[in-house]
Write an enzyme that holds these catalytic residues in place. Sequence first.
Site, PDB file in Angstrom:
ATOM      1  N   PHE A 149       0.830  -1.216   0.000  1.00 27.76           N
ATOM      2  CA  PHE A 149       0.000   0.000   0.000  1.00 27.76           C
ATOM      3  C   PHE A 149       0.868   1.272   0.000  1.00 27.76           C
ATOM      4  CE2 PHE A 149      -2.353   2.741   3.312  1.00 27.76           C
ATOM      5  CZ  PHE A 149      -2.965   3.530   2.345  1.00 27.76           C
TER       6      PHE A 149
ATOM      7  N   LEU B 208       6.068 -10.106  -2.598  1.00 32.36           N
ATOM      8  CA  LEU B 208       4.702 -10.306  -3.087  1.00 32.36           C
ATOM      9  C   LEU B 208       3.948 -11.302  -2.209  1.00 32.36           C
ATOM     10  CD1 LEU B 208       5.116 -10.234  -6.985  1.00 32.36           C
ATOM     11  CD2 LEU B 208       4.600  -8.352  -5.425  1.00 32.36           C
TER      12      LEU B 208
ATOM     13  N   ALA C 165       7.060  -5.182   5.444  1.00 31.56           N
ATOM     14  CA  ALA C 165       6.684  -5.639   6.786  1.00 31.56           C
ATOM     15  C   ALA C 165       5.387  -6.429   6.693  1.00 31.56           C
ATOM     16  CB  ALA C 165       6.473  -4.437   7.717  1.00 31.56           C
TER      17      ALA C 165
ATOM     18  N   THR D 168       5.898   2.948  12.761  1.00 33.31           N
ATOM     19  CA  THR D 168       4.502   3.255  13.067  1.00 33.31           C
ATOM     20  C   THR D 168       4.374   3.916  14.441  1.00 33.31           C
ATOM     21  OG1 THR D 168       2.429   2.160  13.692  1.00 33.31           O
ATOM     22  CG2 THR D 168       4.371   0.834  13.845  1.00 33.31           C
ATOM     23  N   ASP D 169       3.311   4.673  14.628  1.00 32.86           N
ATOM     24  CA  ASP D 169       3.051   5.258  15.954  1.00 32.86           C
ATOM     25  C   ASP D 169       2.646   4.187  16.980  1.00 32.86           C
ATOM     26  OD1 ASP D 169       0.493   4.675  14.994  1.00 32.86           O
ATOM     27  OD2 ASP D 169      -0.345   6.663  15.364  1.00 32.86           O
ATOM     28  N   GLU D 170       2.317   2.970  16.485  1.00 32.99           N
ATOM     29  CA  GLU D 170       1.819   1.933  17.402  1.00 32.99           C
ATOM     30  C   GLU D 170       2.900   1.456  18.372  1.00 32.99           C
ATOM     31  OE1 GLU D 170      -0.884  -0.895  15.611  1.00 32.99           O
ATOM     32  OE2 GLU D 170      -1.312   0.479  13.978  1.00 32.99           O
TER      33      GLU D 170
ATOM     34  N   TYR E  48       2.228  -7.132  16.457  1.00 32.59           N
ATOM     35  CA  TYR E  48       2.682  -6.273  15.353  1.00 32.59           C
ATOM     36  C   TYR E  48       3.544  -5.137  15.875  1.00 32.59           C
ATOM     37  CZ  TYR E  48       2.431  -2.305  12.084  1.00 32.59           C
ATOM     38  OH  TYR E  48       2.745  -1.217  11.296  1.00 32.59           O
TER      39      TYR E  48
ATOM     40  N   ALA F 220       4.972  -4.795  18.737  1.00 36.34           N
ATOM     41  CA  ALA F 220       6.181  -5.263  19.441  1.00 36.34           C
ATOM     42  C   ALA F 220       7.283  -5.580  18.430  1.00 36.34           C
ATOM     43  CB  ALA F 220       5.852  -6.489  20.284  1.00 36.34           C
TER      44      ALA F 220
ATOM     45  N   LYS G 277       7.556  -4.266  15.370  1.00 34.53           N
ATOM     46  CA  LYS G 277       8.019  -2.991  14.779  1.00 34.53           C
ATOM     47  C   LYS G 277       8.933  -2.264  15.772  1.00 34.53           C
ATOM     48  CE  LYS G 277       7.123  -1.194  11.338  1.00 34.53           C
ATOM     49  NZ  LYS G 277       7.701  -1.272   9.966  1.00 34.53           N
TER      50      LYS G 277
ATOM     51  N   ASN H 117      -2.110   6.158  11.297  1.00 31.65           N
ATOM     52  CA  ASN H 117      -2.855   5.332  10.335  1.00 31.65           C
ATOM     53  C   ASN H 117      -2.980   6.012   8.978  1.00 31.65           C
ATOM     54  OD1 ASN H 117      -3.667   4.303  13.025  1.00 31.65           O
ATOM     55  ND2 ASN H 117      -4.939   2.938  11.810  1.00 31.65           N
TER      56      ASN H 117
ATOM     57  N   LYS I 227      -7.815  -3.790   6.289  1.00 29.65           N
ATOM     58  CA  LYS I 227      -7.749  -2.637   7.190  1.00 29.65           C
ATOM     59  C   LYS I 227      -9.116  -1.955   7.188  1.00 29.65           C
ATOM     60  CE  LYS I 227      -3.269  -3.226   7.815  1.00 29.65           C
ATOM     61  NZ  LYS I 227      -2.291  -3.029   6.813  1.00 29.65           N
TER      62      LYS I 227
ATOM     63  N   ASN J  65     -13.725   5.329  15.666  1.00 32.37           N
ATOM     64  CA  ASN J  65     -14.047   4.438  14.547  1.00 32.37           C
ATOM     65  C   ASN J  65     -15.512   4.566  14.111  1.00 32.37           C
ATOM     66  OD1 ASN J  65     -11.454   3.448  14.593  1.00 32.37           O
ATOM     67  ND2 ASN J  65     -11.954   1.683  15.883  1.00 32.37           N
TER      68      ASN J  65
HETATM   69  P1  NAD Z   1       1.375  -3.589   3.306  1.00 28.87           P
HETATM   70  O1  NAD Z   1       1.054  -4.782   4.144  1.00 28.87           O
HETATM   71  O2  NAD Z   1       0.336  -3.015   2.410  1.00 28.87           O
HETATM   72  O3  NAD Z   1       2.646  -3.909   2.393  1.00 28.87           O
HETATM   73  C1  NAD Z   1       3.767  -4.592   2.852  1.00 28.87           C
HETATM   74  C2  NAD Z   1       4.600  -5.005   1.639  1.00 28.87           C
HETATM   75  O4  NAD Z   1       5.770  -5.684   2.118  1.00 28.87           O
HETATM   76  C3  NAD Z   1       3.871  -5.958   0.698  1.00 28.87           C
HETATM   77  O5  NAD Z   1       4.040  -5.556  -0.651  1.00 28.87           O
HETATM   78  C4  NAD Z   1       4.555  -7.312   0.946  1.00 28.87           C
HETATM   79  O6  NAD Z   1       4.564  -8.154  -0.187  1.00 28.87           O
HETATM   80  C5  NAD Z   1       5.957  -6.865   1.339  1.00 28.87           C
HETATM   81  N1  NAD Z   1       6.650  -7.857   2.177  1.00 28.87           N
HETATM   82  C6  NAD Z   1       6.155  -8.492   3.282  1.00 28.87           C
HETATM   83  N2  NAD Z   1       7.071  -9.355   3.765  1.00 28.87           N
HETATM   84  C7  NAD Z   1       8.166  -9.269   2.967  1.00 28.87           C
HETATM   85  C8  NAD Z   1       9.441  -9.890   2.971  1.00 28.87           C
HETATM   86  N3  NAD Z   1       9.762 -10.808   3.888  1.00 28.87           N
HETATM   87  N4  NAD Z   1      10.336  -9.539   2.017  1.00 28.87           N
HETATM   88  C9  NAD Z   1      10.013  -8.614   1.081  1.00 28.87           C
HETATM   89  N5  NAD Z   1       8.820  -8.006   1.011  1.00 28.87           N
HETATM   90  C10 NAD Z   1       7.902  -8.323   1.946  1.00 28.87           C
HETATM   91  O7  NAD Z   1       1.922  -2.510   4.342  1.00 28.87           O
HETATM   92  P2  NAD Z   1       1.730  -0.925   4.377  1.00 28.87           P
HETATM   93  O8  NAD Z   1       0.463  -0.618   5.057  1.00 28.87           O
HETATM   94  O9  NAD Z   1       2.006  -0.374   3.025  1.00 28.87           O
HETATM   95  O10 NAD Z   1       2.913  -0.532   5.378  1.00 28.87           O
HETATM   96  C11 NAD Z   1       4.229  -0.301   4.887  1.00 28.87           C
HETATM   97  C12 NAD Z   1       5.138   0.048   6.043  1.00 28.87           C
HETATM   98  O11 NAD Z   1       4.649   1.218   6.696  1.00 28.87           O
HETATM   99  C13 NAD Z   1       5.228  -1.029   7.121  1.00 28.87           C
HETATM  100  O12 NAD Z   1       6.552  -1.083   7.577  1.00 28.87           O
HETATM  101  C14 NAD Z   1       4.294  -0.531   8.213  1.00 28.87           C
HETATM  102  O13 NAD Z   1       4.707  -0.997   9.482  1.00 28.87           O
HETATM  103  C15 NAD Z   1       4.461   0.964   8.078  1.00 28.87           C
HETATM  104  N6  NAD Z   1       3.296   1.778   8.499  1.00 28.87           N
HETATM  105  C16 NAD Z   1       2.047   1.503   8.016  1.00 28.87           C
HETATM  106  C17 NAD Z   1       0.974   2.303   8.393  1.00 28.87           C
HETATM  107  C18 NAD Z   1      -0.416   2.064   7.838  1.00 28.87           C
HETATM  108  O14 NAD Z   1      -1.365   2.730   8.275  1.00 28.87           O
HETATM  109  N7  NAD Z   1      -0.605   1.189   6.883  1.00 28.87           N
HETATM  110  C19 NAD Z   1       1.168   3.365   9.281  1.00 28.87           C
HETATM  111  C20 NAD Z   1       2.466   3.606   9.768  1.00 28.87           C
HETATM  112  C21 NAD Z   1       3.522   2.805   9.353  1.00 28.87           C
HETATM  113  P1  TYD Z   2      -6.858  -1.080  11.327  1.00 30.83           P
HETATM  114  O1  TYD Z   2      -7.237  -0.476  10.019  1.00 30.83           O
HETATM  115  O2  TYD Z   2      -6.657  -2.554  11.422  1.00 30.83           O
HETATM  116  O3  TYD Z   2      -5.545  -0.306  11.827  1.00 30.83           O
HETATM  117  P2  TYD Z   2      -4.789  -0.366  13.274  1.00 30.83           P
HETATM  118  O4  TYD Z   2      -5.328  -1.464  14.074  1.00 30.83           O
HETATM  119  O5  TYD Z   2      -3.368  -0.624  12.867  1.00 30.83           O
HETATM  120  O6  TYD Z   2      -5.005   0.983  13.877  1.00 30.83           O
HETATM  121  O7  TYD Z   2      -7.952  -0.675  12.413  1.00 30.83           O
HETATM  122  C1  TYD Z   2      -8.290   0.677  12.646  1.00 30.83           C
HETATM  123  C2  TYD Z   2      -9.279   0.709  13.779  1.00 30.83           C
HETATM  124  O8  TYD Z   2     -10.486   0.069  13.368  1.00 30.83           O
HETATM  125  C3  TYD Z   2      -8.815  -0.071  15.014  1.00 30.83           C
HETATM  126  O9  TYD Z   2      -9.276   0.604  16.181  1.00 30.83           O
HETATM  127  C4  TYD Z   2      -9.512  -1.407  14.887  1.00 30.83           C
HETATM  128  C5  TYD Z   2     -10.809  -1.055  14.192  1.00 30.83           C
HETATM  129  N1  TYD Z   2     -11.371  -2.103  13.308  1.00 30.83           N
HETATM  130  C6  TYD Z   2     -12.715  -2.475  13.452  1.00 30.83           C
HETATM  131  O10 TYD Z   2     -13.452  -1.947  14.300  1.00 30.83           O
HETATM  132  N2  TYD Z   2     -13.198  -3.446  12.608  1.00 30.83           N
HETATM  133  C7  TYD Z   2     -12.429  -4.052  11.673  1.00 30.83           C
HETATM  134  O11 TYD Z   2     -12.945  -4.961  10.954  1.00 30.83           O
HETATM  135  C8  TYD Z   2     -11.065  -3.652  11.536  1.00 30.83           C
HETATM  136  C9  TYD Z   2     -10.183  -4.296  10.524  1.00 30.83           C
HETATM  137  C10 TYD Z   2     -10.586  -2.663  12.379  1.00 30.83           C
END
Ligand code: NAD
Ligand code: TYD
Length: 350
Positions: free
Chosen positions: A13, A37, A85, A131-133, A157, A159, A161, A186, A196, A256
Site C-alpha cells: 500500500f 509479493l 513488513a 509506526t506510531d503503534e 505487530y 512489538a 516494529k 494510520n 484494514k 471508529n
Molecule cells: P502492506 O502490508 O500493504 O505492504 C507490505 C509489503 O511488504 C507488501 O508488498 C509485501 O509483499 C511486502 N513484504 C512483506 N514481507 C516481505 C518480505 N519478507 N520480504 C520482502 N517483502 C515483503 O503494508 P503498508 O500498510 O504499506 O505498510 C508499509 C510500512 O509502513 C510497514 O513497515 C508498516 O509498518 C508501516 N506503516 C504503516 C501504516 C499504515 O497505516 N498502513 C502506518 C504507519 C507505518
Molecule cells: P486497522 O485499520 O486494522 O488499523 P490499526 O489497528 O493498525 O489501527 O484498524 C483501525 C481501527 O479500526 C482499530 O481501532 C480497529 C478497528 N477495526 C474495526 O473496528 N473493525 C475491523 O474490521 C477492523 C479491521 C478494524
Amino acid sequence: MKKNILITGGAGFIGSHVVRLFVNKYPNYNIFNLDKLTYAGNLLNLTDIKNSSNYKFIKGDICDENFVDKVFNSYEIDSVIHLAAESHVDRSILNPMEFINTNIIGTVTLLNIAKKYWTNNQNNLFYHISTDEVYGSLENQIDFFTENTSYDPKSPYSAAKASSDHFVRAYKNTFNLPIVISNCSNNYGPNQFPEKLIPLAINNIKNQKPIPIYGKGENIRDWLYVEDHAKAIDIIFHYGKNGETYNIGGSNEWKNIDLIYLLCKIMDKKLNRPEYESAKLISFVKDRAGHDLRYAIDSSKIQNHLNWKPEMTFEKGLEKTVDWYLSNEEWLNNTISGEYKNYYKKQYEN
Ligand code: NAD
Ligand code: TYD
C-alpha cells in the site's frame, strides 16, 4: 545527484505510493523495488510506472541474506527506504511468528548487508519506516505521542516494529550506520488491502455486507492520506538529520464509529442509495484482543524542522479513496479472491 535506492515493500500500500513518487519525481535516481509479493503485495499497484527506465522490480525476501547481498552488490545500492513488513494487527494476533521473521529478522538482515557494503558511509542512508503503534495506547484524550515518548508496544505487530526500530538505532550507535526513522499514524487511500478498517468497510458497503465494528467503536485513530505520508518520506529522505526520528501524523483524530458513519454517508451518495441506508450495515462485533484505545501524533518536529504538513482534508481524501475503490473493480476482485476469503472467515465468521 545519481542514486541507487532500494525500496523494500514497494508493491504494498504505502510502498507503491512512495515508489511512484520517487520514480516520477527523480528521473536521475534508479529505484529498485524489492518485494516478496505476499498476500499484501500487488504489482497492479504499479502498472503506470512499471516500464519507466529508472525503475526495476525485484521479487524476493528481505530475510534471505544471500539474496539481499546479491541485490546490493549487483545494483550498487547506496540508500534504503525500508517499508517491507507484515502490517496488520489482527493477523499478528493470529500468527505472530511471521511478524518476527519479516519485521525483525528481515530488518536486521538488511542492516547487516548495508553495514557490509557501506564502508565510508558517504551518501548512504538507511531510512526505516515505522509506526506510531510502537508508543502503545493513549488512555486519555489529551496526550500525544512525541519523538520522546517511551516505547510501550502492546500487540505482536507493534512489538515486532518496536524491536526493529531498536535494531536500527543500535546499528547507528554501534556501527555508525547512517539512519533515520519515521513513525507515522494510520494511513488511508487507494491501494490499501481490504483487511484494514477503511477499505474493508468500503468493500462491504459496496456489497451490502455487514460492517464489523470492534467493541463499541470508541477507539480513536489519527488518519493521514497516503500521498501526504509519501511526501513526508520524500522530505525526510532528503533533509532528515542522520540518527533522528520524526513523527508523522494527520492531526485528524476520529472515533471508529464516527468515521464509519461519515464513510456510509459518502457511499450512499456515490451509490445513489437513500440517506442512512449503508449505516444499517453497521454490526458491532467482539472486540480485538488488547485493542489500543487511542493513537494521536504530535507532528510539530517535522512541521517545524522540515516544513511538512498534511495537505489533504479528511472528507476529500475519503471521497477520493471511495472513488478509487469503486472504479478499480479488477484490483478489488483480484485482491479479495483466494487467500482473503480464508482470512475473512477466520477473523469474522468464528
Ligand atoms: P502492506 O502490508 O500493504 O505492504 C507490505 C509489503 O511488504 C507488501 O508488498 C509485501 O509483499 C511486502 N513484504 C512483506 N514481507 C516481505 C518480505 N519478507 N520480504 C520482502 N517483502 C515483503 O503494508 P503498508 O500498510 O504499506 O505498510 C508499509 C510500512 O509502513 C510497514 O513497515 C508498516 O509498518 C508501516 N506503516 C504503516 C501504516 C499504515 O497505516 N498502513 C502506518 C504507519 C507505518
Ligand atoms: P486497522 O485499520 O486494522 O488499523 P490499526 O489497528 O493498525 O489501527 O484498524 C483501525 C481501527 O479500526 C482499530 O481501532 C480497529 C478497528 N477495526 C474495526 O473496528 N473493525 C475491523 O474490521 C477492523 C479491521 C478494524
